[in-house]
Design an enzyme around this catalytic site. Structure first.
Site, PDB file in Angstrom:
ATOM      1  N   LYS A  53       0.739  -1.086   0.122  1.00  0.00           N
ATOM      2  CA  LYS A  53       0.105  -0.039   0.173  1.00  0.00           C
ATOM      3  C   LYS A  53       0.873   1.436   0.001  1.00  0.00           C
ATOM      4  O   LYS A  53       0.616   2.370  -0.653  1.00  0.00           O
ATOM      5  CB  LYS A  53      -0.917   0.076   1.294  1.00  0.00           C
ATOM      6  CG  LYS A  53      -1.959  -1.157   1.091  1.00  0.00           C
ATOM      7  CD  LYS A  53      -2.861  -1.297   2.386  1.00  0.00           C
ATOM      8  CE  LYS A  53      -3.685  -2.423   2.180  1.00  0.00           C
ATOM      9  NZ  LYS A  53      -4.556  -3.013   3.371  1.00  0.00           N
ATOM     10  N   GLN A  97      -4.317  -1.616   9.572  1.00  0.00           N
ATOM     11  CA  GLN A  97      -4.211  -2.745   9.073  1.00  0.00           C
ATOM     12  C   GLN A  97      -4.969  -3.947   9.897  1.00  0.00           C
ATOM     13  O   GLN A  97      -4.635  -3.948  11.081  1.00  0.00           O
ATOM     14  CB  GLN A  97      -2.902  -3.272   8.762  1.00  0.00           C
ATOM     15  CG  GLN A  97      -2.616  -4.415   7.958  1.00  0.00           C
ATOM     16  CD  GLN A  97      -3.053  -4.573   6.568  1.00  0.00           C
ATOM     17  OE1 GLN A  97      -3.146  -3.550   5.843  1.00  0.00           O
ATOM     18  NE2 GLN A  97      -3.998  -5.619   6.204  1.00  0.00           N
ATOM     19  N   ASP A 120     -10.928   3.028   4.256  1.00  0.00           N
ATOM     20  CA  ASP A 120     -11.168   1.651   4.220  1.00  0.00           C
ATOM     21  C   ASP A 120     -12.609   1.489   3.986  1.00  0.00           C
ATOM     22  O   ASP A 120     -12.965   0.455   3.662  1.00  0.00           O
ATOM     23  CB  ASP A 120     -10.445   0.941   5.012  1.00  0.00           C
ATOM     24  CG  ASP A 120      -9.415   0.106   4.727  1.00  0.00           C
ATOM     25  OD1 ASP A 120      -9.187  -0.264   3.391  1.00  0.00           O
ATOM     26  OD2 ASP A 120      -8.794  -0.539   5.864  1.00  0.00           O
TER      27      ASP A 120
END
Ligand code: NAP
Length: 292
Positions: A53, A97, A120
Protein backbone atom coordinates in the site's frame (compact mmCIF):
# COMPACT_ATOMS: atom_id res chain seq x y z
CA UNK A 1 -16.24 -21.64 -24.51
CA UNK A 2 -13.09 -19.90 -23.34
CA UNK A 3 -13.83 -17.03 -21.00
CA UNK A 4 -12.69 -13.48 -21.57
CA UNK A 5 -10.13 -12.55 -18.92
CA UNK A 6 -11.00 -9.51 -16.83
CA UNK A 7 -7.50 -8.17 -16.31
CA UNK A 8 -7.24 -6.41 -12.95
CA UNK A 9 -3.61 -5.47 -13.53
CA UNK A 10 -4.40 -3.60 -16.77
CA UNK A 11 -7.40 -1.79 -15.26
CA UNK A 12 -5.41 -0.99 -12.16
CA UNK A 13 -2.54 0.53 -14.17
CA UNK A 14 -5.02 2.69 -16.08
CA UNK A 15 -6.86 3.93 -12.96
CA UNK A 16 -3.65 4.48 -10.99
CA UNK A 17 -2.33 6.59 -13.89
CA UNK A 18 -5.46 8.77 -13.68
CA UNK A 19 -5.14 9.00 -9.89
CA UNK A 20 -1.48 10.06 -10.18
CA UNK A 21 -2.59 12.94 -12.44
CA UNK A 22 -5.30 13.95 -9.96
CA UNK A 23 -2.82 13.73 -7.04
CA UNK A 24 -0.37 15.95 -8.94
CA UNK A 25 -3.11 18.52 -9.64
CA UNK A 26 -4.12 18.55 -5.97
CA UNK A 27 -0.48 18.90 -4.92
CA UNK A 28 -0.25 21.93 -7.25
CA UNK A 29 -3.20 23.39 -5.33
CA UNK A 30 -1.20 22.90 -2.11
CA UNK A 31 -3.00 19.72 -0.98
CA UNK A 32 -0.87 16.63 -1.52
CA UNK A 33 -3.07 13.59 -0.76
CA UNK A 34 -1.75 11.79 2.32
CA UNK A 35 -2.55 8.34 3.69
CA UNK A 36 -1.56 7.30 7.23
CA UNK A 37 -1.19 3.56 7.78
CA UNK A 38 -1.08 1.96 11.22
CA UNK A 39 0.35 -1.53 11.61
CA UNK A 40 0.15 -3.31 14.96
CA UNK A 41 1.95 -6.58 15.64
CA UNK A 42 4.08 -8.98 13.65
CA UNK A 43 1.66 -10.69 11.24
CA UNK A 44 3.90 -11.24 8.17
CA UNK A 45 1.01 -11.07 5.67
CA UNK A 46 -0.10 -7.72 7.15
CA UNK A 47 3.45 -6.37 6.85
CA UNK A 48 3.45 -7.30 3.13
CA UNK A 49 0.01 -5.68 2.55
CA UNK A 50 1.16 -2.47 4.27
CA UNK A 51 4.40 -2.41 2.27
CA UNK A 52 2.42 -2.78 -0.97
CA UNK A 53 0.00 0.00 0.00
CA UNK A 54 2.81 2.40 0.92
CA UNK A 55 4.67 1.61 -2.33
CA UNK A 56 1.49 2.14 -4.38
CA UNK A 57 0.96 5.54 -2.69
CA UNK A 58 4.48 6.67 -3.46
CA UNK A 59 4.16 5.64 -7.10
CA UNK A 60 0.95 7.67 -7.46
CA UNK A 61 2.40 10.79 -5.80
CA UNK A 62 0.39 10.24 -2.62
CA UNK A 63 2.29 10.95 0.58
CA UNK A 64 2.25 8.08 3.06
CA UNK A 65 2.93 7.98 6.78
CA UNK A 66 3.52 4.62 8.46
CA UNK A 67 3.20 3.93 12.17
CA UNK A 68 4.39 0.58 13.52
CA UNK A 69 3.42 -0.77 16.94
CA UNK A 70 4.63 -4.00 18.59
CA UNK A 71 2.35 -6.98 19.19
CA UNK A 72 2.02 -6.01 22.89
CA UNK A 73 1.18 -2.34 22.21
CA UNK A 74 -1.40 -0.67 24.44
CA UNK A 75 -4.70 -0.06 22.63
CA UNK A 76 -4.81 3.41 24.25
CA UNK A 77 -1.54 4.32 22.53
CA UNK A 78 -2.95 3.40 19.11
CA UNK A 79 -6.23 5.23 19.81
CA UNK A 80 -4.22 8.33 20.79
CA UNK A 81 -2.37 8.19 17.46
CA UNK A 82 -5.69 7.90 15.59
CA UNK A 83 -7.00 10.96 17.45
CA UNK A 84 -3.86 12.88 16.51
CA UNK A 85 -4.20 11.89 12.83
CA UNK A 86 -7.93 12.76 12.86
CA UNK A 87 -6.98 16.28 13.95
CA UNK A 88 -4.16 16.66 11.41
CA UNK A 89 -5.52 18.57 8.39
CA UNK A 90 -2.58 17.33 6.29
CA UNK A 91 -3.76 13.69 6.62
CA UNK A 92 -6.64 12.69 4.32
CA UNK A 93 -6.91 8.95 4.90
CA UNK A 94 -6.29 6.70 7.91
CA UNK A 95 -6.00 2.95 7.59
CA UNK A 96 -5.53 0.48 10.42
CA UNK A 97 -4.30 -2.82 8.99
CA UNK A 98 -6.43 -5.75 10.16
CA UNK A 99 -6.36 -8.12 11.92
CA UNK A 100 -5.33 -6.46 15.18
CA UNK A 101 -3.87 -8.48 18.08
CA UNK A 102 -6.57 -10.21 20.18
CA UNK A 103 -6.46 -7.69 23.07
CA UNK A 104 -7.68 -4.94 20.74
CA UNK A 105 -11.38 -4.19 20.29
CA UNK A 106 -11.27 -4.01 16.49
CA UNK A 107 -14.66 -2.34 16.20
CA UNK A 108 -13.70 0.41 18.70
CA UNK A 109 -10.49 1.10 16.79
CA UNK A 110 -12.28 1.35 13.43
CA UNK A 111 -14.97 3.62 14.92
CA UNK A 112 -12.25 5.91 16.32
CA UNK A 113 -11.23 6.90 12.78
CA UNK A 114 -12.90 10.12 11.59
CA UNK A 115 -15.66 9.15 9.12
CA UNK A 116 -14.27 11.54 6.50
CA UNK A 117 -10.82 9.90 6.68
CA UNK A 118 -12.09 6.29 6.77
CA UNK A 119 -10.71 5.40 3.34
CA UNK A 120 -11.14 1.66 4.02
CA UNK A 121 -14.90 2.26 4.37
CA UNK A 122 -15.23 0.11 7.50
CA UNK A 123 -16.64 2.75 9.89
CA UNK A 124 -20.26 2.01 10.87
CA UNK A 125 -21.36 5.40 9.52
CA UNK A 126 -19.84 4.73 6.10
CA UNK A 127 -21.42 1.25 6.12
CA UNK A 128 -24.78 2.82 7.01
CA UNK A 129 -24.43 5.41 4.26
CA UNK A 130 -23.62 2.67 1.76
CA UNK A 131 -26.72 0.73 2.80
CA UNK A 132 -28.86 3.86 2.36
CA UNK A 133 -27.37 4.64 -1.05
CA UNK A 134 -25.75 7.85 0.21
CA UNK A 135 -22.27 9.00 -0.86
CA UNK A 136 -19.66 7.27 1.29
CA UNK A 137 -16.25 5.69 1.18
CA UNK A 138 -17.01 2.20 -0.08
CA UNK A 139 -14.90 -0.76 1.10
CA UNK A 140 -12.06 -1.14 -1.38
CA UNK A 141 -12.42 -4.78 -2.48
CA UNK A 142 -16.13 -4.73 -3.47
CA UNK A 143 -15.71 -1.25 -4.92
CA UNK A 144 -12.85 -2.63 -7.03
CA UNK A 145 -15.12 -5.47 -8.19
CA UNK A 146 -17.73 -2.94 -9.36
CA UNK A 147 -15.01 -1.16 -11.36
CA UNK A 148 -13.97 -4.47 -12.95
CA UNK A 149 -17.59 -5.12 -13.99
CA UNK A 150 -17.84 -1.61 -15.46
CA UNK A 151 -14.51 -1.95 -17.28
CA UNK A 152 -15.55 -5.35 -18.64
CA UNK A 153 -18.87 -3.94 -19.92
CA UNK A 154 -20.73 -6.53 -17.85
CA UNK A 155 -24.42 -5.57 -17.57
CA UNK A 156 -25.38 -5.39 -13.90
CA UNK A 157 -28.88 -3.90 -14.03
CA UNK A 158 -31.39 -6.74 -14.02
CA UNK A 159 -28.70 -9.41 -13.71
CA UNK A 160 -29.02 -12.29 -11.27
CA UNK A 161 -25.98 -11.89 -9.02
CA UNK A 162 -24.86 -14.42 -6.43
CA UNK A 163 -22.28 -13.47 -3.78
CA UNK A 164 -20.68 -16.29 -1.82
CA UNK A 165 -19.50 -14.92 1.54
CA UNK A 166 -21.10 -12.53 4.02
CA UNK A 167 -18.10 -10.87 5.69
CA UNK A 168 -18.22 -7.18 6.58
CA UNK A 169 -15.26 -6.37 4.35
CA UNK A 170 -16.26 -8.24 1.19
CA UNK A 171 -19.55 -10.18 1.01
CA UNK A 172 -22.02 -7.79 2.65
CA UNK A 173 -20.84 -4.54 1.02
CA UNK A 174 -20.53 -6.41 -2.30
CA UNK A 175 -24.19 -7.42 -2.07
CA UNK A 176 -25.19 -3.82 -1.27
CA UNK A 177 -23.23 -2.34 -4.19
CA UNK A 178 -24.68 -4.88 -6.62
CA UNK A 179 -28.19 -4.24 -5.31
CA UNK A 180 -27.74 -0.50 -5.78
CA UNK A 181 -26.50 -1.09 -9.31
CA UNK A 182 -29.78 -2.88 -10.09
CA UNK A 183 -28.85 -6.55 -9.78
CA UNK A 184 -31.07 -9.11 -8.06
CA UNK A 185 -28.74 -10.41 -5.39
CA UNK A 186 -28.54 -13.67 -3.45
CA UNK A 187 -25.99 -13.96 -0.63
CA UNK A 188 -24.71 -17.46 0.14
CA UNK A 189 -22.55 -18.58 3.08
CA UNK A 190 -21.44 -21.63 5.00
CA UNK A 191 -25.02 -22.44 6.07
CA UNK A 192 -26.45 -22.24 2.56
CA UNK A 193 -28.16 -25.46 1.50
CA UNK A 194 -27.26 -26.72 -1.96
CA UNK A 195 -24.85 -23.92 -2.91
CA UNK A 196 -24.65 -25.05 -6.54
CA UNK A 197 -28.40 -24.59 -7.05
CA UNK A 198 -27.85 -20.87 -6.38
CA UNK A 199 -24.56 -20.42 -8.24
CA UNK A 200 -25.90 -22.10 -11.39
CA UNK A 201 -28.53 -19.36 -11.71
CA UNK A 202 -26.00 -16.52 -11.49
CA UNK A 203 -25.26 -14.18 -14.38
CA UNK A 204 -22.65 -12.65 -12.08
CA UNK A 205 -20.98 -14.87 -9.48
CA UNK A 206 -18.74 -13.21 -6.89
CA UNK A 207 -16.81 -15.71 -4.79
CA UNK A 208 -15.33 -14.60 -1.44
CA UNK A 209 -15.03 -17.77 0.64
CA UNK A 210 -11.33 -18.03 1.45
CA UNK A 211 -10.99 -21.70 0.51
CA UNK A 212 -8.89 -22.84 -2.46
CA UNK A 213 -10.66 -24.13 -5.57
CA UNK A 214 -14.07 -24.37 -3.86
CA UNK A 215 -16.13 -23.33 -6.92
CA UNK A 216 -15.89 -25.71 -9.86
CA UNK A 217 -17.01 -25.56 -13.50
CA UNK A 218 -20.20 -27.56 -12.85
CA UNK A 219 -21.40 -24.81 -10.46
CA UNK A 220 -21.25 -22.08 -13.11
CA UNK A 221 -23.94 -21.05 -15.60
CA UNK A 222 -22.54 -21.09 -19.17
CA UNK A 223 -21.56 -17.55 -20.17
CA UNK A 224 -21.65 -16.16 -16.59
CA UNK A 225 -19.21 -13.59 -15.26
CA UNK A 226 -17.12 -15.04 -12.44
CA UNK A 227 -15.29 -12.74 -10.02
CA UNK A 228 -12.84 -14.57 -7.78
CA UNK A 229 -11.98 -12.59 -4.64
CA UNK A 230 -10.20 -15.47 -2.87
CA UNK A 231 -6.49 -15.40 -2.11
CA UNK A 232 -5.23 -18.83 -1.22
CA UNK A 233 -2.42 -21.27 -2.03
CA UNK A 234 -2.81 -24.42 -4.11
CA UNK A 235 -3.08 -27.27 -1.59
CA UNK A 236 -0.48 -29.95 -0.89
CA UNK A 237 -0.35 -32.58 -3.60
CA UNK A 238 -1.59 -30.21 -6.32
CA UNK A 239 0.86 -29.78 -9.25
CA UNK A 240 0.97 -26.04 -8.44
CA UNK A 241 1.28 -26.60 -4.66
CA UNK A 242 2.16 -23.44 -2.76
CA UNK A 243 1.43 -21.01 -5.62
CA UNK A 244 -1.31 -18.37 -5.31
CA UNK A 245 -4.82 -19.41 -6.30
CA UNK A 246 -8.38 -18.21 -5.85
CA UNK A 247 -11.57 -19.76 -4.54
CA UNK A 248 -12.50 -20.79 -8.09
CA UNK A 249 -10.98 -23.71 -9.99
CA UNK A 250 -9.84 -21.48 -12.86
CA UNK A 251 -8.92 -24.04 -15.53
CA UNK A 252 -12.36 -25.63 -15.57
CA UNK A 253 -14.34 -22.49 -14.79
CA UNK A 254 -12.78 -20.55 -17.65
CA UNK A 255 -14.16 -23.16 -20.08
CA UNK A 256 -17.74 -22.43 -18.94
CA UNK A 257 -17.79 -18.77 -17.90
CA UNK A 258 -18.15 -15.89 -20.35
CA UNK A 259 -15.73 -13.67 -18.40
CA UNK A 260 -13.54 -14.37 -15.38
CA UNK A 261 -10.96 -12.70 -13.13
CA UNK A 262 -7.67 -14.55 -12.66
CA UNK A 263 -5.82 -14.97 -9.35
CA UNK A 264 -3.38 -13.33 -9.13
CA UNK A 265 -4.03 -10.31 -11.35
CA UNK A 266 -7.78 -9.89 -10.91
CA UNK A 267 -9.44 -8.38 -7.84
CA UNK A 268 -6.24 -8.02 -5.77
CA UNK A 269 -4.65 -5.06 -7.60
CA UNK A 270 -7.99 -3.22 -7.71
CA UNK A 271 -8.31 -3.34 -3.92
CA UNK A 272 -5.23 -1.16 -3.43
CA UNK A 273 -6.26 1.02 -6.37
CA UNK A 274 -9.58 1.85 -4.72
CA UNK A 275 -7.75 2.71 -1.49
CA UNK A 276 -5.72 5.25 -3.47
CA UNK A 277 -8.93 6.50 -5.12
CA UNK A 278 -10.60 7.07 -1.73
CA UNK A 279 -7.51 8.91 -0.43
CA UNK A 280 -7.42 11.21 -3.47
CA UNK A 281 -11.17 11.82 -3.11
CA UNK A 282 -10.72 12.76 0.56
CA UNK A 283 -7.91 15.17 -0.37
CA UNK A 284 -10.11 16.69 -3.09
CA UNK A 285 -12.84 17.34 -0.51
CA UNK A 286 -10.24 19.00 1.74
CA UNK A 287 -8.97 21.15 -1.14
CA UNK A 288 -12.52 22.15 -2.15
CA UNK A 289 -13.21 23.09 1.47
CA UNK A 290 -10.14 25.34 1.40
CA UNK A 291 -8.04 23.03 3.57
CA UNK A 292 -4.61 21.61 2.98
P1 NAP B 1 -14.20 -14.42 5.80
O1 NAP B 1 -14.44 -13.28 6.72
O2 NAP B 1 -13.51 -15.64 6.32
O3 NAP B 1 -15.60 -14.83 5.15
C1 NAP B 1 -15.72 -16.00 4.38
C2 NAP B 1 -17.17 -16.20 4.04
O4 NAP B 1 -17.28 -17.39 3.28
C3 NAP B 1 -18.08 -16.35 5.25
O5 NAP B 1 -19.24 -15.58 5.09
C4 NAP B 1 -18.40 -17.84 5.28
O6 NAP B 1 -19.69 -18.14 5.76
C5 NAP B 1 -18.32 -18.19 3.81
N1 NAP B 1 -18.00 -19.60 3.62
C6 NAP B 1 -17.04 -20.34 4.22
N2 NAP B 1 -17.06 -21.60 3.77
C7 NAP B 1 -18.07 -21.68 2.88
C8 NAP B 1 -18.60 -22.73 2.08
N3 NAP B 1 -18.06 -23.96 2.10
N4 NAP B 1 -19.63 -22.46 1.28
C9 NAP B 1 -20.17 -21.22 1.23
N5 NAP B 1 -19.71 -20.18 1.97
C10 NAP B 1 -18.67 -20.42 2.78
O7 NAP B 1 -13.32 -13.96 4.53
P2 NAP B 1 -13.23 -12.55 3.77
O8 NAP B 1 -12.46 -11.60 4.59
O9 NAP B 1 -14.57 -12.15 3.26
O10 NAP B 1 -12.31 -12.98 2.55
C11 NAP B 1 -12.69 -13.99 1.64
C12 NAP B 1 -11.54 -14.30 0.72
O11 NAP B 1 -11.21 -13.14 -0.01
C13 NAP B 1 -10.24 -14.70 1.42
O12 NAP B 1 -9.56 -15.64 0.59
C14 NAP B 1 -9.45 -13.44 1.48
O13 NAP B 1 -8.05 -13.66 1.52
C15 NAP B 1 -9.85 -12.83 0.17
N6 NAP B 1 -9.70 -11.38 0.12
C16 NAP B 1 -9.07 -10.88 -0.96
C17 NAP B 1 -8.94 -9.53 -1.11
C18 NAP B 1 -8.24 -9.02 -2.31
O14 NAP B 1 -7.86 -7.88 -2.35
N7 NAP B 1 -8.12 -9.85 -3.35
C19 NAP B 1 -9.44 -8.66 -0.15
C20 NAP B 1 -10.14 -9.19 0.94
C21 NAP B 1 -10.27 -10.57 1.06
P3 NAP B 1 -20.13 -17.89 7.30
O15 NAP B 1 -20.38 -16.41 7.39
O16 NAP B 1 -21.36 -18.68 7.45
O17 NAP B 1 -18.99 -18.34 8.14
Amino acid sequence: MTARILDGNALSAQVRGELAEQAAALTQRGVQPCLAVILVGDNPASAVYVRNKVAACEKAGIRSLKFDYPQDAEPAEVLAKIAELNADAGVHGILVQLPLPPRFDEKAVLEAIAVGKDVDGFHAENVGRLSQGQPAFFPCTPHGVMKILEYGDIPVTGADAVVIGRSNIVGKPMAMLLTQAGATVTVCHSRTRDLASHTRRADILVVAIGRALEVTADMIKPGATVIDVGMNRFPAGHPKEGKLCGDVEFEGASQVAGAITPVPGGVGPMTITMLLANTVESARRAADAGGR
